[in-house]
Design a protein around this motif. Structure first.
Motif, PDB file in Angstrom:
ATOM      1  N   ALA A   1     -31.109  31.143  -3.990  1.00 52.59           N
ATOM      2  CA  ALA A   1     -30.064  30.624  -5.032  1.00 52.59           C
ATOM      3  C   ALA A   1     -29.905  28.516  -4.285  1.00 52.59           C
ATOM      4  CB  ALA A   1     -29.066  31.172  -3.866  1.00 52.59           C
ATOM      5  N   PRO A   2     -30.559  28.592  -3.159  1.00 51.78           N
ATOM      6  CA  PRO A   2     -30.353  26.854  -3.057  1.00 51.78           C
ATOM      7  C   PRO A   2     -31.180  26.369  -3.951  1.00 51.78           C
ATOM      8  CG  PRO A   2     -30.997  27.769  -1.007  1.00 51.78           C
ATOM      9  CD  PRO A   2     -30.925  28.569  -1.684  1.00 51.78           C
TER      10      PRO A   2
ATOM     11  N   VAL B   1     -27.183  27.110  -5.969  1.00 54.64           N
ATOM     12  CA  VAL B   1     -25.904  27.625  -6.022  1.00 54.64           C
ATOM     13  C   VAL B   1     -25.044  27.466  -5.104  1.00 54.64           C
ATOM     14  CG1 VAL B   1     -25.164  30.219  -5.805  1.00 54.64           C
ATOM     15  CG2 VAL B   1     -26.925  29.671  -7.277  1.00 54.64           C
ATOM     16  N   SER B   2     -24.333  26.894  -5.021  1.00 54.41           N
ATOM     17  CA  SER B   2     -23.564  26.150  -3.546  1.00 54.41           C
ATOM     18  C   SER B   2     -23.254  27.542  -2.209  1.00 54.41           C
ATOM     19  CB  SER B   2     -21.888  26.196  -4.075  1.00 54.41           C
ATOM     20  OG  SER B   2     -20.721  27.070  -4.586  1.00 54.41           O
TER      21      SER B   2
ATOM     22  N   GLU C   1     -24.204  27.219   6.387  1.00 56.24           N
ATOM     23  CA  GLU C   1     -25.141  27.136   5.013  1.00 56.24           C
ATOM     24  C   GLU C   1     -25.349  25.896   4.533  1.00 56.24           C
ATOM     25  OE1 GLU C   1     -25.903  29.577   1.057  1.00 56.24           O
ATOM     26  OE2 GLU C   1     -24.058  30.160   2.366  1.00 56.24           O
ATOM     27  N   ALA C   2     -24.260  25.251   4.871  1.00 57.28           N
ATOM     28  CA  ALA C   2     -24.856  24.026   3.876  1.00 57.28           C
ATOM     29  C   ALA C   2     -25.925  23.391   4.425  1.00 57.28           C
ATOM     30  CB  ALA C   2     -23.562  23.190   3.448  1.00 57.28           C
ATOM     31  N   MET C   3     -24.821  23.028   6.227  1.00 56.16           N
ATOM     32  CA  MET C   3     -25.732  22.348   6.795  1.00 56.16           C
ATOM     33  C   MET C   3     -27.949  23.103   7.557  1.00 56.16           C
ATOM     34  SD  MET C   3     -23.078  20.885   9.575  1.00 56.16           S
ATOM     35  CE  MET C   3     -24.104  19.642  10.606  1.00 56.16           C
TER      36      MET C   3
ATOM     37  N   ARG D   1     -21.808  30.246  -8.508  1.00 57.90           N
ATOM     38  CA  ARG D   1     -22.129  31.157  -8.059  1.00 57.90           C
ATOM     39  C   ARG D   1     -21.822  33.058  -8.536  1.00 57.90           C
ATOM     40  NH1 ARG D   1     -23.856  33.490  -2.705  1.00 57.90           N
ATOM     41  NH2 ARG D   1     -23.087  30.982  -3.105  1.00 57.90           N
ATOM     42  N   GLN D   2     -20.872  32.478  -9.848  1.00 58.33           N
ATOM     43  CA  GLN D   2     -20.425  33.903 -10.477  1.00 58.33           C
ATOM     44  C   GLN D   2     -22.079  34.194 -11.340  1.00 58.33           C
ATOM     45  OE1 GLN D   2     -17.406  33.336 -13.829  1.00 58.33           O
ATOM     46  NE2 GLN D   2     -17.180  36.032 -14.052  1.00 58.33           N
TER      47      GLN D   2
END
Length: 525
Positions: free
Chosen positions: A82-83, A87-88, A94-96, A111-112
């Motif tokens: 995903a990253p 994908v946000s 999770e971002a950090m 995301r959709q």
């Protein structure tokens, strides 16, 4: 991933994507165009499949859902993909936690869209993978190999990262992680000297009065340029103080020297495996120092061979990349030591294959080198037994087009030592496994494939393989009887985990054997 074992230690393969910055709209148009030309209807494809075939194949072979089971896709691989597709993150933590060194798809997947891709994989993946079916049941403990420890009573971490026979001086170099020791052993199995290095050694170039030792820097998967190539002067069998030849290398694993430009001073070619960052680089002497020429600015270069594949009389480079876009490629030499900017892809594999090793040998005697390809890395995000792990022979049609002619399944296959062990004129194979099925078939950690001709092989396995996990090999006539013997080095997974958990590292020693000798007792013709 925590680790990866390779021909030499080279962790960090990713069962996911390390995308280049492709334009999705162009890739999508190309994919649809190919589908139309081939007569494939896209009407029956779900939105998730359409997205997956564009985004998940933007920079490597498309990974079919059937390659992994549902649980492994859901819990292991897809969260790491995903990253890389942009994908946000769903939370600040999770971002950090995301690695800033990963390359993200230029046009991010929403995301959709991502949920549709996940749905496609989970819908079409099997509940479990089928068990390997071997073409013939292996015979256990053939009498024509006598096995014993190479060095009796050697205390070792069992994480052998370097194993090289020096036939000229009748000695063997053994390097390991944990202790960072580089040992020199004579052909009788007696240790004659050792030295503690700054980091685990992964390769060596042996000269007359000195050796060049490739040191990994940090062995764990990382993107820090801490690796180096050091020169050690030899005084008999003892190594003197080192001098730096190259530094700032991304976790290097393989090095060779060759005078491609015919200047009288050999170039150095280094596989800097890295993790998210890495490269294949040529280092050319500029009069005062080595200057770097990057042939590929991607991670995963693990081994190469210097071969004149184009038939123009000058040596080319054939390289295996074992990270994300797993592939074997040809870099053509223009005759002046300059290599093609757009290498020819000779073979390409899905990113979950776990490429470990390749070598070039002429199996059918037509004068064109074929490829032995080994895949079996299984210490990533998909730690399940994979039926497509094993040893393959890719036959060369004489025009550098390769097709698979032989496959022998070996769970966790790591290496293939290709030698005519029985002297009948064709090439046999000793294969090792670092991730064998130790519950059902631990004896398949070391496999001997005796060549019967026409791509038919009789398999043998060894009870001694159950004592450890196995990786590196080398071969030579160590006892002078005219028959090639083989040595096999361990890659102890339990000790690797222990070393990883240790704060600040430290020495580890295990009671298991770290290096085995297989003495050849065949009737060589």
């Amino acid at each position: 991933m925590e680790y990866q074992t390779v021909a030499v230690w080279a962790g960090g393969r990713i069962d996911g994507l390390i995308p280049l910055r492709f334009d999705r709209s162009r890739v999508a148009a190309l994919a649809l165009g190919i589908a139309a030309i081939s007569g494939c209807s896209t009407g029956s494809q779900s939105d998730g499949e359409k997205l997956a075939r564009v985004d998940c194949a933007a920079c490597h072979a498309f990974p079919e859902p059937a390659l992994l089971d549902k649980k492994t896709w859901q819990a292991g691989v897809l969260p790491r993909m995903a990253p890389r597709l942009g994908v946000s993150a769903q939370s600040l933590s999770e971002a950090m936690a995301r690695d800033t060194n990963i390359v993200v798809l230029k046009n991010a997947v929403s995301r959709q869209e991502w949920e549709k891709i996940v749905g496609y994989y989970l819908t079409h993946a099997p509940d479990s993978l089928s068990y390997q079916s071997l073409p013939a049941e292996p015979q256990l403990d053939p009498k024509f190999f006598a096995t014993r420890p190479l060095v009796s009573g050697m205390k070792s971490s069992g994480i052998i990262t370097l194993l090289r026979i020096d036939s000229l001086h009748r000695r063997i170099f053994i390097g390991e992680a944990g202790s960072n020791l580089l040992r020199i052993v004579d052909w009788s199995g007696r240790q004659v000297s050792s030295i503690t290095l700054g980091s685990p050694p992964t390769d060596i170039i042996i000269g007359r009065d000195s050796v060049l030792v490739l040191e990994s820097g940090i062995l764990d998967p990382n993107d820090l340029p801490r690796g180096s190539l050091l020169r050690y002067e030899l005084a008999g069998d003892s190594l003197g103080s080192p001098s730096v030849v190259l530094d700032s290398l991304f976790r290097p694993v393989f090095v060779r020297s060759f005078d491609f430009a015919r200047t009288g001073r050999p170039d150095l070619i280094v596989c800097e495996y890295g993790n998210n960052r890495g490269r294949l680089a040529l280092y050319r002497w500029s009069g005062a120092r080595y200057s770097r020429q990057i042939l590929a600015a991607t991670p995963g270069a693990i081994r190469f061979e210097i071969r004149d594949l184009t038939g123009d009389g000058v040596p080319d480079l054939v390289v295996l990349f074992a990270q994300a876009d797993e592939r074997i490629v040809l870099y053509e030499n223009d005759g002046k030591g300059n290599f093609s900017a757009a290498p020819k892809v000779l073979a390409r594999f899905p990113p979950v294959y776990g490429s470990m090793y390749f070598a070039m040998h002429d199996f059918n005697g037509d004068g064109a080198p074929d490829i032995v390809y080994v895949n079996g890395d299984n210490f990533d995000y998909s730690r399940v037994l994979k039926p497509y792990h094993g040893v393959r022979i890719l036959e060369n049609d004489g025009h550098d087009n390769f097709r698979e002619r032989f496959f022998f399944p070996v769970y966790g296959a790591a290496r293939a030592e290709v030698v005519d062990f029985d002297g009948d004129g064709d090439l046999d194979i000793v294969a090792t496994s670092n991730f064998a099925d130790f519950q059902k078939h631990p004896e398949r950690g070391i496999v001997f494939l005796r060549n019967d001709g026409q791509y038919r092989f009789t398999p043998y396995t060894f009870s001694v393989a159950a004592g450890n996990e196995w990786n590196l090999t080398d071969a030579a006539d160590l006892n002078g009887d005219g028959r090639p013997d083989v040595i096999v080095g361990a890659m102890d997974l339990q000790n690797i985990g222990a070393l990883q958990r240790q704060a600040g590292g430290g020495r580890l020693e295990i009671p298991k054997e770290a290096v085995l000798l297989f003495e050849n007792r065949m009737n060589v013709r």
